[in-house]
Design an enzyme around this catalytic site. Sequence first.
Site: not given
Length: 232
Positions: A73-74
């Site tokens: 994930d970012h």
Amino acid sequence: MTLVELDEKPRKIYQLALDIVYEDDELAVILKPAGLLVSGNQFHTVQNALPFNLQPSESVDAYQLPKPIHRLDHATSGLLLVAKTRSAHQHLAQQFKEKTIQKKYQAIVVGQPKKPEGAINEPIDGKEAHTFYKVVKTVPSLKVKHLSLMNLFPQTGRTHQLRIHLADLGHPILGDTLYHGDAPLLKGKGLFLCAVALTFIHPKTGKEVRYEIDAPAKFEYRLAQEERRFLQ
């Protein structure tokens, strides 16, 4: 984690220095910073920074541009596996598909789970999803009563799986802006989730290898600060 196959070339190389945990002619294990996309249409991605950080492979089936095998994930930091050759990519992607790659994350969650270890088997988007967890330690907190450091072992790779599963357990990950529920957020501190270990079969040697890092310093600092404030 989601498998990715990327063939696009960046318009230009993103000159961002990354921490390289391991590198050889076939693959690399890098440390993905929080707040950076692995890939996508944006210029500022790990994918576009790889040529700036990794040595070109001399293998006959070398990729011109190294390719991440999976995504984080970012907001998540931690270990990311990168293929430098087509054969390595195929071999590692198959290991992900067969769920033989072992992944370990650490997270700080809000509250204190009732069980010190267990399994979360709640489906995500109608698909099976399985996560094992183990509480490492719990400290008192003035704001949320307790914070707990946990080891997490996802057995499947659904999008946001760990974040959703911990929220389902009633203990959202600290700093999670999507799944925090009623838990308070720490502005500017980010998500307290890190991929700290990967174990897999090296595609060239056939031997099992393991790479492990410590969670970011902010993890220990946050736990110590919460406990110190509680005891004052």
